[in-house]
Design a protein around this motif. Structure first.
Motif, PDB file in Angstrom:
ATOM      1  N   HIS A  45       1.533   1.705  -6.128  1.00  0.00           N
ATOM      2  CA  HIS A  45       1.050   1.750  -4.746  1.00  0.00           C
ATOM      3  C   HIS A  45       0.893   3.200  -4.288  1.00  0.00           C
ATOM      4  O   HIS A  45      -0.107   3.576  -3.677  1.00  0.00           O
ATOM      5  N   TYR A  46       1.877   4.029  -4.585  1.00  0.00           N
ATOM      6  CA  TYR A  46       1.848   5.451  -4.226  1.00  0.00           C
ATOM      7  C   TYR A  46       0.625   6.147  -4.829  1.00  0.00           C
ATOM      8  O   TYR A  46      -0.097   6.865  -4.135  1.00  0.00           O
ATOM      9  N   ARG A  47       0.395   5.932  -6.122  1.00  0.00           N
ATOM     10  CA  ARG A  47      -0.742   6.584  -6.779  1.00  0.00           C
ATOM     11  C   ARG A  47      -2.075   6.163  -6.154  1.00  0.00           C
ATOM     12  O   ARG A  47      -2.962   6.989  -5.952  1.00  0.00           O
ATOM     13  N   ARG A  48      -2.193   4.875  -5.840  1.00  0.00           N
ATOM     14  CA  ARG A  48      -3.425   4.391  -5.196  1.00  0.00           C
ATOM     15  C   ARG A  48      -3.621   5.056  -3.838  1.00  0.00           C
ATOM     16  O   ARG A  48      -4.724   5.500  -3.495  1.00  0.00           O
ATOM     17  N   GLU A  59       7.277  11.816  -1.784  1.00  0.00           N
ATOM     18  CA  GLU A  59       7.047  11.221  -3.099  1.00  0.00           C
ATOM     19  C   GLU A  59       7.967  10.011  -3.269  1.00  0.00           C
ATOM     20  O   GLU A  59       8.989   9.912  -2.581  1.00  0.00           O
ATOM     21  N   PRO A  60       7.667   9.111  -4.201  1.00  0.00           N
ATOM     22  CA  PRO A  60       8.585   7.996  -4.467  1.00  0.00           C
ATOM     23  C   PRO A  60       9.970   8.520  -4.855  1.00  0.00           C
ATOM     24  O   PRO A  60      10.083   9.505  -5.592  1.00  0.00           O
ATOM     25  N   GLU A  61      10.990   7.876  -4.312  1.00  0.00           N
ATOM     26  CA  GLU A  61      12.365   8.269  -4.614  1.00  0.00           C
ATOM     27  C   GLU A  61      13.267   7.044  -4.607  1.00  0.00           C
ATOM     28  O   GLU A  61      13.027   6.083  -3.881  1.00  0.00           O
ATOM     29  N   ALA A  62      14.296   7.088  -5.436  1.00  0.00           N
ATOM     30  CA  ALA A  62      15.289   6.010  -5.483  1.00  0.00           C
ATOM     31  C   ALA A  62      16.274   6.221  -4.340  1.00  0.00           C
ATOM     32  O   ALA A  62      16.720   7.340  -4.087  1.00  0.00           O
ATOM     33  N   ARG A  70       6.922   7.494   1.700  1.00  0.00           N
ATOM     34  CA  ARG A  70       6.484   7.481   3.095  1.00  0.00           C
ATOM     35  C   ARG A  70       5.072   8.048   3.194  1.00  0.00           C
ATOM     36  O   ARG A  70       4.713   8.992   2.478  1.00  0.00           O
ATOM     37  N   VAL A  71       4.298   7.499   4.133  1.00  0.00           N
ATOM     38  CA  VAL A  71       2.903   7.913   4.311  1.00  0.00           C
ATOM     39  C   VAL A  71       2.549   7.816   5.790  1.00  0.00           C
ATOM     40  O   VAL A  71       3.226   7.120   6.550  1.00  0.00           O
ATOM     41  N   GLU A  72       1.510   8.533   6.176  1.00  0.00           N
ATOM     42  CA  GLU A  72       1.039   8.510   7.558  1.00  0.00           C
ATOM     43  C   GLU A  72      -0.409   8.038   7.571  1.00  0.00           C
ATOM     44  O   GLU A  72      -1.218   8.474   6.748  1.00  0.00           O
ATOM     45  N   TRP A  79       4.431   4.874   7.802  1.00  0.00           N
ATOM     46  CA  TRP A  79       4.693   3.671   7.008  1.00  0.00           C
ATOM     47  C   TRP A  79       5.705   4.021   5.916  1.00  0.00           C
ATOM     48  O   TRP A  79       5.621   5.071   5.308  1.00  0.00           O
ATOM     49  N   LEU A  80       6.622   3.101   5.679  1.00  0.00           N
ATOM     50  CA  LEU A  80       7.583   3.243   4.584  1.00  0.00           C
ATOM     51  C   LEU A  80       7.325   2.083   3.632  1.00  0.00           C
ATOM     52  O   LEU A  80       7.420   0.901   4.027  1.00  0.00           O
ATOM     53  N   PHE A  81       6.953   2.398   2.398  1.00  0.00           N
ATOM     54  CA  PHE A  81       6.727   1.380   1.376  1.00  0.00           C
ATOM     55  C   PHE A  81       7.951   1.355   0.474  1.00  0.00           C
ATOM     56  O   PHE A  81       8.433   2.398   0.040  1.00  0.00           O
TER      57      PHE A  81
END
Length: 84
Positions: A45-48, A59-62, A70-72, A79-81
């Protein structure tokens, strides 16, 4: 639901352009009052999202509750995925 706002609408991004306090609130990548969405694969999802030009806040994190990023969006809403 997505819609075009009236000229009077001030989303987070526009609010920050006109207000010093809002600029400070948005200076961190955290999602305080945004949207939480569960996805099957955070990395895919992040890469897309990144490849489509999304404004990535982290960036994706555990984490203790799964992998997240997180994205805007275009209006500045956050948004938090997450992937459990």
């Amino acid at each position: 639901m997505m819609a075009e706002a009236t000229p009077d609408y001030h989303g987070p991004r526009r609010h920050a352009e006109e207000c010093e306090a809002a600029r400070r609130w948005l200076s961190v990548p955290y999602v305080i009052d945004g949207v939480l969405v569960h996805v099957d694969d955070v990395d895919v999802h992040y890469r897309r999202a990144r490849d489509a030009g999304a404004r990535i806040l982290s960036e994706p994190e555990a984490t203790g509750f799964g992998k997240v990023y997180r994205v805007e969006d275009a209006e500045g809403h956050r948004w938090l995925f997450t992937q459990a």
